[in-house]
Scaffold this motif. Structure first.
Motif, PDB file in Angstrom:
ATOM      1  N   TYR A 560      16.381 -11.747   4.205  1.00 49.02           N
ATOM      2  CA  TYR A 560      15.964 -11.724   5.745  1.00 49.02           C
ATOM      3  C   TYR A 560      14.776 -10.733   5.895  1.00 49.02           C
ATOM      4  N   LEU A 561      14.345 -10.136   4.771  1.00 46.49           N
ATOM      5  CA  LEU A 561      13.252  -9.183   4.817  1.00 46.49           C
ATOM      6  C   LEU A 561      11.958 -10.006   4.238  1.00 46.49           C
ATOM      7  N   THR A 562      10.865  -9.608   4.641  1.00 52.44           N
ATOM      8  CA  THR A 562       9.480  -9.919   4.304  1.00 52.44           C
ATOM      9  C   THR A 562       9.056  -8.719   3.457  1.00 52.44           C
ATOM     10  N   LEU A 563       8.603  -8.941   2.385  1.00 53.37           N
ATOM     11  CA  LEU A 563       8.159  -7.834   1.281  1.00 53.37           C
ATOM     12  C   LEU A 563       6.808  -7.805   1.196  1.00 53.37           C
ATOM     13  N   ASP A 564       6.325  -6.387   0.983  1.00 50.76           N
ATOM     14  CA  ASP A 564       4.990  -6.202   0.786  1.00 50.76           C
ATOM     15  C   ASP A 564       4.575  -6.816  -0.574  1.00 50.76           C
ATOM     16  N   SER A 565       3.283  -7.061  -0.666  1.00 53.24           N
ATOM     17  CA  SER A 565       2.679  -7.865  -1.814  1.00 53.24           C
ATOM     18  C   SER A 565       2.600  -6.993  -2.859  1.00 53.24           C
ATOM     19  N   ASP A 566       2.580  -5.457  -2.813  1.00 49.82           N
ATOM     20  CA  ASP A 566       2.182  -4.425  -3.682  1.00 49.82           C
ATOM     21  C   ASP A 566       3.100  -3.739  -3.968  1.00 49.82           C
ATOM     22  N   PRO A 567       4.254  -4.038  -4.691  1.00 48.24           N
ATOM     23  CA  PRO A 567       5.172  -3.057  -5.278  1.00 48.24           C
ATOM     24  C   PRO A 567       4.457  -1.950  -6.443  1.00 48.24           C
ATOM     25  N   TYR A 568       4.859  -0.969  -6.412  1.00 49.58           N
ATOM     26  CA  TYR A 568       4.169  -0.122  -7.681  1.00 49.58           C
ATOM     27  C   TYR A 568       5.308   0.842  -8.282  1.00 49.58           C
ATOM     28  N   PRO A 569       4.953   1.122  -9.544  1.00 50.95           N
ATOM     29  CA  PRO A 569       5.947   1.837 -10.492  1.00 50.95           C
ATOM     30  C   PRO A 569       5.713   3.422 -10.194  1.00 50.95           C
ATOM     31  N   THR A 570       7.056   4.053 -10.338  1.00 50.67           N
ATOM     32  CA  THR A 570       6.822   5.337 -10.185  1.00 50.67           C
ATOM     33  C   THR A 570       8.118   6.098 -10.849  1.00 50.67           C
ATOM     34  N   VAL A 571       7.900   7.322 -11.469  1.00 51.59           N
ATOM     35  CA  VAL A 571       8.826   8.048 -11.972  1.00 51.59           C
ATOM     36  C   VAL A 571       9.582   8.982 -11.216  1.00 51.59           C
TER      37      VAL A 571
END
Length: 960
Positions: A560-571
């Motif tokens: 049901y959610l619309t996702l941002d097109s830019d996931p990013y990795p982080t520690v």
């Protein structure tokens, strides 16, 4: 002849065989279907979101049954009533006699079969729209009302679409029931045409009149609902009801609805009196009234009343559109700050903005992927994304902007070793996070890494470096299936300190277990791979991991959610997490402008996405999601606790989203204001920064995002927003922010590439557990004066390209087998004006080349500078005293110029010699550190010797 005719014995032998084969085929198809469903159950159950799947199943099944019954029962009753009430001694013509002869043997089949078939179609239709009904049943009040009907906004978001769909369904049911009744009554003589006279039996008359009355009553309800639909109509000047809608269309629909009710009552009267004249005349009047009230009268009002005085008459409705559009896109609280930008670069102008200028990111994440690959990839079966991400880390108590990427697995690089065993069991994961300082470079232009190497080492502390779940992960892998004494999963290749490759065994809970033959058979069918079933390397401890892309995993557990097109990795907290922003959206917010979401986030002109189907006019960043790069676990956190859409979905999927209070302090320090939301808001603000209805109508101050001046192959690409740590006018302290600029919207063929606005959002949520900072998400819009011409990005890029001195140096840099690459053109509101900064990279044309940062271009007003480092460029731009740290002075503030030390520029002063030596020492130190991280000990020795030489010169100059 006798041989050509099969004997009964042969027929008896073949029939059971055919039946057996048919049953086996059906069972095989059923098992394939079951295997797919069972695999989904195992996947969702392992991830802890089985209720997402079961909720969909139960809801779809329930609404299928409801739709089936709602359609089948009325149609069946209609046929039954018409048949049972047929005239016993009806005189039929020969044609009807033939119809009855054909239909009568099939009557029972048709009586049950036709309603059942129609019921299946209706059930499938309702099953696919179960979300619409569930949202209406579980709707939560928004606490806001529309300005026309004073209805809660949630009525438009949840209830109205469901009511309209329900009325449409029931209208179809009644229409088909009436059609079934009409055919049945005609075939069995209840309706007859004899000598140009229509004869209708009493029972048929009552049945058809009642059905017609119900149908017309439903149309009355539909017409009544249509008045509310004008709140989201975009057929007029604005989205929402305008002057004509409010004063003609809406009253007309209300009157028409009442007329339809009266006509329905006339059909009820006919059921008892048998007089058809009144309802038929009423129906004709209803059609005529519909044409007049919904088309004729509104057209006349628009043409002769509104059009001549459109600006004044539409003004209150334009004001509604402005207010509710800004509210729906979350820009109602944007702080507009008049920014009287200067274009004169004066000495010391940047002193007040020293913290901002010290944080200017000179490493372009769109260009240094090749540098990361050349310096940190190590093996061909590793890779980095084409465009890297930007994050920030706390290094030595100070926030440091950095460019980051994970080293993902690329099985295409295995080469000739490709096999099912290697691809599935050995090469299963990537390794390590690589991070570079965004504000630094080495002496030869390489990124300076704060986290690098295999095994990982640097400033980010200890964390789990294995990347089993990423944007480029294989379709599936089988992990954790071998004993720890003999692992087969390649962990990382041999390094300078190790002669053998290192192997590992996955120890997490990342996928369904293959602990029995049935599970292995299911996945062998799913992935069309018999090796899963037959390989002795697959044990009871094995897990199969798939659907590994972070976006795909979050989408499956939160559809049901619309996702941002830019996931990013982080520690975060000893793990590499993918952080994903998620939105709740709607296209039913009253008076709000509708936009194609894919269009506004694509950095392309709207015309290129004219046929998209993802229209929205309401958006909230309601959820922050994380995906563990090691075990793939998905965690959803509530981010906007006041969003009515999210609260409604939480009633449908309870317990799937954790409260914000459970977010760790370290995670809070790495979430950011989302890119796609910011793009949508800047697109709306281009027009809706104007809050005066008259000015809005005239479109005399419309803005647009400038085209990206560095996009060599696509001159229509909009400039992307950028993340920087800076202090914005109106803010008290520097903050990690995202920004974009505006220029005037082109009018006809003319356009001016001058800055008109600067939009910035505070992207730093703070570092307090479960509590975001008060300034997070604060939108500030710097509006520039119209009487001052501040160059826009395109004009500045043209100035760079046209400057003779710059062109000469660029030509020198591009001589031979090298190319010059211009990095992102950053814009910063510092020094009382707008400062432009652009890194310039040089890359050779060889196969193993990568970009090296060699120069920095800066501009302020019409003045530009082009130097080796950013501080030197700023000093040159601001007359030798920019007020920023001098890189040749150990990080100390640049001293005020001493006239006594000025020797006319003929010979270098003692201070200049010292500064040059310190600059060389700093460069050598950076080179030595880079060589150490890379394990290049030959380069380490060269850099160490250069450092010693530079320090010797510095000491000598100091003694002088």
């Amino acid at each position: 002849m006798s041989n050509a005719t099969p004997t009964p014995g042969r027929l008896g032998t073949r029939r059971p065989l055919a039946i057996t084969i048919g049953v086996l085929v059906v069972l095989l198809i059923a098992f394939f279907a079951f295997a797919s469903v069972y695999a989904d159950v195992l996947w969702y159950k392992q991830l802890g979101y089985l209720n997402v799947l079961t909720t969909q199943w139960y809801a779809a099944a329930g609404f299928f049954v409801a739709g089936f019954i709602a359609m089948a029962v009325p149609v069946w009753l209609s046929i039954q009533i018409a048949y049972r009430r047929r005239p016993v001694y009806a005189r039929l013509n020969s044609q009807l006699d033939r119809y009855q002869d054909v239909i009568e043997p099939l009557r029972k089949l048709l009586t049950w079969g036709v309603p059942a078939l129609l019921g299946v179609f209706a059930g499938l239709s309702t099953a696919t729209r179960w979300q619409l009904a569930m949202l209406s049943f579980n709707s939560v009040s928004s606490g806001q009302t529309d300005p026309q009907f004073n209805m809660d906004i949630s009525f438009y978001l949840f209830n109205l679409p469901f009511y309209q769909a329900a009325v449409a369904l029931f209208s179809a049911i009644v229409l088909l029931s009436g059609l079934a009744a009409l055919i049945t009554n005609y075939v069995y003589g209840s309706i007859a045409v004899a000598k140009r006279e229509l004869r209708v039996a009493k029972a048929a008359r009552i049945q058809l009149a009642v059905i017609a009355a119900i149908y017309i009553a439903l149309q009355a309800v539909s017409i009544w609902l249509d008045q509310f639909a004008t709140m989201t109509s975009d057929k007029g000047l604005i989205t929402g009801a305008g002057y004509t809608d409010v004063n003609a269309t809406i009253p007309g629909l209300q009157i028409l609805s009442v007329i339809a009710i009266l006509v329905a009552l006339l059909f009820i009267v006919t059921a008892f009196t048998g007089r058809w004249r009144l309802p038929l005349v009423g129906t004709a009047m209803l059609v005529v009234a519909g044409l007049i009230l919904t088309m004729g009268y509104p057209w006349v009002m628009q043409r002769f009343i509104v059009d001549p005085s459109e600006r004044s008459l539409e003004e209150p409705y334009i004001a509604r559109n402005i207010d509710l559009t800004r509210e729906a896109y979350g820009i109602s609280d944007v702080e507009e700050i008049p920014y009287n930008a200067t274009t004169d670069a004066t000495a010391g102008a940047l002193r007040a903005d020293a913290e901002t200028t010290a944080s200017i990111r000179i490493i372009d994440p769109a260009l240094v992927s090749a540098s990361f690959a050349q310096l940190e990839q190590f093996k061909q079966y590793y890779s980095f994304p084409e465009e890297l991400d930007v994050d920030r880390y706390n290094i030595d108590g100070k926030s440091q902007d950095s460019v980051v990427a994970v080293r993902e697995l690329n099985q295409a690089g295995i080469g000739s070793s490709q096999s099912w065993y290697n691809n599935t069991l050995v090469y299963t994961h990537g390794y390590g996070m690589v991070s570079a300082y965004g504000t630094e470079r080495s002496a030869d232009g390489q990124p300076v890494f704060l986290e690098a190497g295999i095994p990982s080492s640097g400033q980010l502390g200890k964390f789990e470096p294995r990347i089993y779940f990423g944007e480029k992960s294989p379709v599936y892998s089988i992990v954790g299936g071998t004993t720890k004494t003999k692992p087969v999963e390649l962990d990382y290749p041999a390094s300078g300190e190790q002669n053998e490759q290192v192997y590992t065994t996955f120890a997490g809970n990342g996928g369904p277990k293959l602990d029995n033959i049935f599970n292995r058979l299911v996945y062998a069918l799913k992935f069309q791979s018999e090796e899963i079933l037959l390989s002795d390397a697959v044990t009871n401890d094995s897990q199969i991991i798939y659907s590994r892309n972070p976006l795909e995993r979050v989408k499956k557990v939160a559809p049901y959610l619309t996702l941002d097109s830019d996931p990013y990795p982080t520690v975060v907290d000893g793990k590499v997490l993918w952080v994903i922003d998620a939105y709740t959206t709607s296209e039913n917010y009253p008076y709000s402008k509708v936009e194609s979401l894919s269009s506004v986030i694509s950095d392309q002109p709207e015309a290129s996405n004219a046929f998209t189907l993802d229209n929205v006019n309401y958006i909230r960043n309601s959820v922050k999601a994380t995906v563990d790069a090691y075990d793939g676990s998905v965690t959803l956190y509530t981010w906007d606790e006041n969003d009515a859409v999210l609260k409604t979905w939480q009633k449908i999927y309870p317990s799937n989203i954790k409260p914000m209070s459970e977010m760790s302090a370290e995670l809070m320090s790495h979430v950011r204001y989302p890119t796609d939301l910011f793009k949508a808001q800047r697109s709306i603000l281009g027009q809706y920064h104007v809050t005066d209805a008259g000015s809005f109508y005239s479109s005399d101050d419309a803005w647009v995002t400038p085209n990206d001046p560095t996009a060599a192959t696509d001159t229509t690409k909009y400039q992307s927003p950028y993340y920087l740590t800076m202090k914005v006018p109106g803010a008290e302290t520097p903050a990690y922010s995202i920004y974009s600029t505006f220029i005037p919207k082109a009018s006809g063929t003319s356009s001016r590439n001058v800055l008109t606005g600067y939009l910035v959002a505070d992207a730093d949520a703070g570092a307090e557990k479960g509590k975001r900072s008060a300034d997070y998400g604060k939108l500030r819009l710097l509006t520039l004066p119209k009487d001052v011409t501040v160059p826009g990005p395109g004009q500045v890029q043209n100035n760079f390209n046209a400057d003779p001195a710059v062109s000469k140096e660029l030509n020198l840099l591009s001589q031979g087998s090298t190319n010059v690459l211009k990095g992102n053109l950053l814009t910063l509101p510092v020094g009382g004006g707008l400062l432009y900064v652009q890194p310039v990279y040089v890359q050779s044309t060889g196969n193993t080349s990568y970009p090296l940062l060699k120069k920095i271009l800066v501009a302020f007003g019409d003045k530009i500078a082009f130097e080796d480092t950013l501080p030197l460029a700023l000093d040159a731009l601001f007359g030798g005293n920019a007020g920023v740290d001098d890189p040749t002075n150990g990080g100390a503030e640049a001293p005020e110029p001493d006239p006594a030390a000025d020797n006319g520029g003929n010979t270098p002063s003692t201070n200049s010699t010292l500064n040059q030596a310190l600059q060389a020492a700093k460069a050598a130190l950076a080179d030595r550190e880079a060589a150490r991280i890379a394990g290049d000990w030959a380069a380490y020795g060269v850099a160490d010797a250069a450092l010693t030489e530079a320090l010797t010169k510095a000491l000598a100059a100091s003694n002088q």
